[in-house]
Design an enzyme around this catalytic site. Structure first.
Site, PDB file in Angstrom:
ATOM      1  N   ARG B 296     -54.199  30.126 -24.880  1.00 29.02           N
ATOM      2  CA  ARG B 296     -53.229  30.815 -25.650  1.00 29.02           C
ATOM      3  C   ARG B 296     -53.888  31.249 -26.967  1.00 29.02           C
ATOM      4  NH1 ARG B 296     -47.539  27.286 -24.676  1.00 29.02           N
ATOM      5  NH2 ARG B 296     -47.458  28.244 -22.344  1.00 29.02           N
ATOM      6  N   TYR B 436     -47.579  37.259 -20.925  1.00 34.30           N
ATOM      7  CA  TYR B 436     -48.259  36.311 -19.956  1.00 34.30           C
ATOM      8  C   TYR B 436     -48.763  35.127 -20.849  1.00 34.30           C
ATOM      9  CZ  TYR B 436     -53.158  38.631 -20.567  1.00 34.30           C
ATOM     10  OH  TYR B 436     -54.049  39.404 -20.944  1.00 34.30           O
ATOM     11  N   GLU B 437     -49.169  34.035 -20.153  1.00 35.66           N
ATOM     12  CA  GLU B 437     -49.696  32.688 -20.860  1.00 35.66           C
ATOM     13  C   GLU B 437     -48.526  32.141 -21.270  1.00 35.66           C
ATOM     14  OE1 GLU B 437     -52.612  31.840 -19.551  1.00 35.66           O
ATOM     15  OE2 GLU B 437     -52.322  29.791 -20.505  1.00 35.66           O
ATOM     16  N   GLY B 438     -47.388  32.290 -21.033  1.00 32.86           N
ATOM     17  CA  GLY B 438     -46.000  31.716 -21.525  1.00 32.86           C
ATOM     18  C   GLY B 438     -45.456  32.935 -22.718  1.00 32.86           C
ATOM     19  N   GLN B 443     -43.370  30.496 -26.410  1.00 36.27           N
ATOM     20  CA  GLN B 443     -44.191  29.982 -27.718  1.00 36.27           C
ATOM     21  C   GLN B 443     -43.268  29.622 -28.451  1.00 36.27           C
ATOM     22  OE1 GLN B 443     -47.528  29.870 -26.911  1.00 36.27           O
ATOM     23  NE2 GLN B 443     -47.178  30.933 -25.175  1.00 36.27           N
TER      24      GLN B 443
END
Lengths: 586, 586
Positions: B296, B436-438, B443
């Site tokens: 992240r 992406y990546e959450g 977040q």
């Protein structure tokens, strides 16, 4: 994916319950018979066309794009047929002058059709939008012979229009343009030069394409005062009937753009093309400016329309997509519509879109009043409001439209980033509206630098007084809405006075402009939300969706209106924090 | 167009003057010899590679994109050669474990290389970025045999890695995933299922491609506790040397995306592919989560990097593009850099980018301290800060990165919308990092719903106390900066307490999350700007650009920090304004 649903119900609420459309029209000669019922019937029909014919071409148009082959532009499959059908159904002449075959409906009906066009197919909507702009310029400034020769076929949709202003080195600063116009003995002109970013510059719909070209006469002074406007048709009509003659211009290339791929944005080369002067020599920019309010309102409406469709798609997805558990942890997976953050994205979008639609309608009504009101004072007052609100509508509605498409894309997560769902196209298409027809920074300068000082600085005060009076008219049960909106209005008034005091300093206006316009727009939206909540409270037939508008008004006041504090601070910080940097420090 | 200029000077200022890099490293066993001088030498070399090899492939990579032909992925021209050169120069192993051939440099050096990669070629940067993520997961969780077999070649860059998490119906909610893993008698597994959105899932760089795949064992419970992690290589290495065996998975399709066209984002089909369990059964998500902070942070850095390059291009254009007159009306056309609104766009971007870089470096230093500090309490304290700041870095830096690319595009006017200048690609590429990546909403929930309650709710207070102490340490000459930042910090503290009191209510945290994260990020940036201004004031060699940082700090405080007021109001408005809507009203 759910198909586009034209917002006819919301339009009906706005026309009938909020703006008393019938009463306004009854006072405008020529529009007396235009009722909300008529407008809604027309718009429902137009909306059906948008949903059934134009929206299905939107994604394929983006994928296929336009092509230039041997100097000929080909639009995506289906566009030419759709345009012919659109014209044959009479939509190109909706607000056109009846003297030239138009239906003569008011501006407010036109912009609501434009919104639906922009929702269904943003690229397509530019073809009739630009044609109308050309029609209005010709109608206001050309001589009778040109009007007779061109307007009927442009209003019928048989011919289309294009605006050729920008050159590679002359974008915002049109004073730098170099295209030349040489007078011929017969009163015509030869136009020579290159233009870029010419929307609808060529296409394969058939019929003539009428370019309005800014160019300089040989003896013209430098700068904007040396620019004249010329009508330059693709085919020179031959009154003798021996066949039309191809004029001397061509498409040099198609621009490769981020979006609006179905719109042929052309690099144009004029090689001694025959042109006809429109208006007076040296008054070309003036001729363009008289239709600029209408064009800028149109672009704002494009932002509104694309935000509306993106929200519709995102809401439909949020109803269906199952991810995560309910807030109490007892159920899962649940539709993501249950998650508060998804609601935040959709509902703040709704607050901006439905508020923006109200503000656009109010402004279009002022245009109709300015054009038709029998009392010159009333017409003039309305005209001032149009001048003041036009840059706000153009910039704020396109900024919001873009932001809404981005948030709507976010609702889809990774699926929003791939083409399959169509959301990324909305983002790419929406982006242009913040740039063309004067960037949003230029709009902000127009507001902060010029419009604030109109009527000796009284114009904004007159508008603020109107807002205050209408907000204060709201029932006391809406106090939780009216108090914060009135407080924000007071902030806007104070900020306006501060800017007016520094108006002579261009750098100060320029530094403050964008934040000031955003502040202005939020306060104006607050006013609209008070009016909508008040109209809903007074209404009788709100059915099962009781108080939805009031809930949206409360959401706007709770979550969006407070942004005015930060904007006010940015405006009041002045030019100095920007000016202190040396050029090599940036 | 000016080529990319790696921000080595700014990095030097941050490492030396702001963060006392050498002293920090001196206290971390294994990093004692890593000086700022060494780091800057390495980064200057890496920056040269980015500018000379990778940036020239950025636009052609976007135009050409990836292709899937007969099941084989082809990356754009030049990418395979560039990746080989990148690996051969040692860049893939920069922060890799020396036990497996890595150079063992700290996280902070790694992220600064990552920033430059993301500036020069966002799509390219994902290949080494994802490989490193896979290396870290294997390094933390796999047994020694797998580590020995895979890590050396992944760290050397001979092999690459990919993360296979998402399925069509299981995005944010990984508990819904269906891919199955059946145990074989020899301790291996057969993996069967489909995955989507798999970055670097296949390519033509040569070497093995090591997929880390989340899947369910036959007896696994529903939900996230039933998920295990498997290493699934494209080729099964044959220790006997009789040739590697192609594993049973294939690329079903390439995703058609808004941007990052040079990155092959794959739909993957695993058809009984051989896999090896990484970590314990049912602990697959846990294994992914241990590397999530690093991933992240990496994505946040991508947002930083793409904002930096977009600003560089826009500033260069603003220096050269002549439009309009000087504010005093005496000169024209002038470089648009003179116009205050253009300065506003560039300088607010600078304030966010340079502040964001500082915050990212601070956080990466905390990761290094957490990993290496000999005092377990100090390590644990740093680890808490990393947990708290990670979602802030990921979401805020990618939101800012996207906003900056949009503003940088705006500086170009219409030229920003066409492909020619490359600005629209930055907008399209930057957008993915918010998703992406959450997603950034995820977040924000991580911050507002989970991180705020860590250490019994003491974690944020510990961080706020640190910020307060450091702000108060600034010289009194910076009072005009420190006072508003301290006031904003007090707002953040009050808002945090209010959220902590409602922490048991998921809907409340979810409704507040995004605005709260933005508020948090602005205050943290204020802290960084005070630290930078203080370091500059204490410095000796600021040369001709004296007080540039202080000017940017003042700009941040004048124009950006005041946004905290609106964010605070939105946070405190709570869930109710969103919750009152019936589903059919949205």
């Amino acid at each position: 994916m759910a198909a586009y649903a034209p917002p006819i119900e919301d339009i009906g609420f706005l026309l009938n319950d909020v703006f008393g459309f019938d009463a306004v029209m009854a006072g405008l000669p020529g529009y007396e018979e235009v009722t909300a019922e008529l407008a809604l019937t027309v718009l429902a029909e137009g909306g059906r066309f948008c949903a059934e014919v134009l929206e299905p071409l939107n994604r394929s148009g983006d994928e296929e794009g336009c092509r230039l082959t041997d100097g000929m532009v080909t639009t995506p499959k289906g566009f030419a047929e759709a345009y012919r059908a659109f014209a044959e159904a009479g939509w190109t002449g909706l607000s056109g002058d009846p003297a030239y075959g138009g239906q003569g409906l008011p501006r407010v009906v036109q912009i609501l059709l434009d919104e639906m066009l922009s929702s269904a197919n943003f690229s397509f909507g530019l073809f009739p939008g630009l044609t109308r702009g050309a029609v209005e310029a010709i109608g206001h400034h050309a001589g009778d012979a040109l009007k007779e020769a061109y307007l009927p076929k442009m209003i019928s949709g048989e011919w289309t229009g294009a605006m050729a202003l920008t050159e590679a080195h002359a974008g915002t600063d049109l004073g730098l343009l170099k295209t030349r116009a040489e007078p011929l003995a017969d009163g015509r002109y030869r136009i020579t030069g290159g233009k870029i970013f010419i929307s609808s510059g060529d296409h394969d719909f058939g019929g003539n394409i009428v370019h309005l070209v800014l160019a300089r006469l040989p003896d013209a002074p430098a700068g904007v005062k040396g620019i004249s406007l010329f009508l330059v048709p693709k085919f020179l009509p031959d009154p003798a009937g021996s066949g039309d003659q191809r004029n001397g211009f061509s498409v040099g290339a198609l621009e490769h753009k981020m979006g609006i791929h179905a719109q042929p944005t052309c690099v144009m080369n004029y090689d001694g093309a025959i042109g006809f002067l429109v208006g007076e020599p040296g008054r070309g920019l003036n001729a363009m400016f008289t239709m600029m309010n209408a064009e800028r309102l149109f672009v704002g409406i494009q932002g509104l329309g694309i935000g509306e469709i993106a929200l519709q798609k995102a809401a439909a997805y949020a109803h269906e997509r199952l991810q995560g558990r309910s807030a109490d942890g007892t159920r899962g997976p649940v539709p993501i519509l249950e998650h508060a953050d998804v609601r935040r994205m959709l509902l703040t979008g709704r607050a901006l879109t439905e508020g923006g639609r109200a503000l656009a309608i109010w402004t279009a009504l002022q245009m109709d009043i300015a054009a038709r009101h029998p009392d010159p004072e009333a017409a003039k007052a309305a005209d001032g409001f149009v001048a003041l609100l036009t840059p706000v509508i153009k910039a704020a509605l396109t900024d919001w439209g873009f932001a809404i498409t981005v948030e709507a894309q976010q609702v889809f997560g990774g699926h929003g980033y791939i083409r399959e769902w169509g959301m990324e196209q909305y983002v790419r298409d929406a982006r242009i509206a913040q740039i063309y027809e004067g960037t949003n920074g230029v709009q902000a300068m127009d507001l902060a630098g010029r419009k604030l000082m109109m009527e000796g600085g009284e114009l904004p005060r007159r508008f603020f007084a109107l807002m205050r009076a209408e907000i204060e008219e709201a029932p006391s049960s809406l106090g939780e809405l009216t108090r914060p909106v009135l407080a924000a209005l007071a902030d806007l008034e104070a900020t306006t006075s501060a800017l007016q005091e520094k108006a002579a300093d261009v750098a100060e206006a320029n530094a403050a402009a964008v934040d000031y316009l955003r502040l202005f727009a939020l306060v104006a939206l607050g006013w609209m939300w008070v009016r909508m909540a008040a109209a809903e409270a007074a209404g009788q037939d709100n059915g099962t969706k009781a108080q939805r508008k009031r809930k949206l008004a409360a959401l706007f006041v709770a979550r969006l209106l407070p942004q005015t504090a930060g904007l006010k601070a940015a405006v009041l910080s002045g030019a100095r924090p920007l000016a202190v940097f040396q050029e090599d420090e940036i």
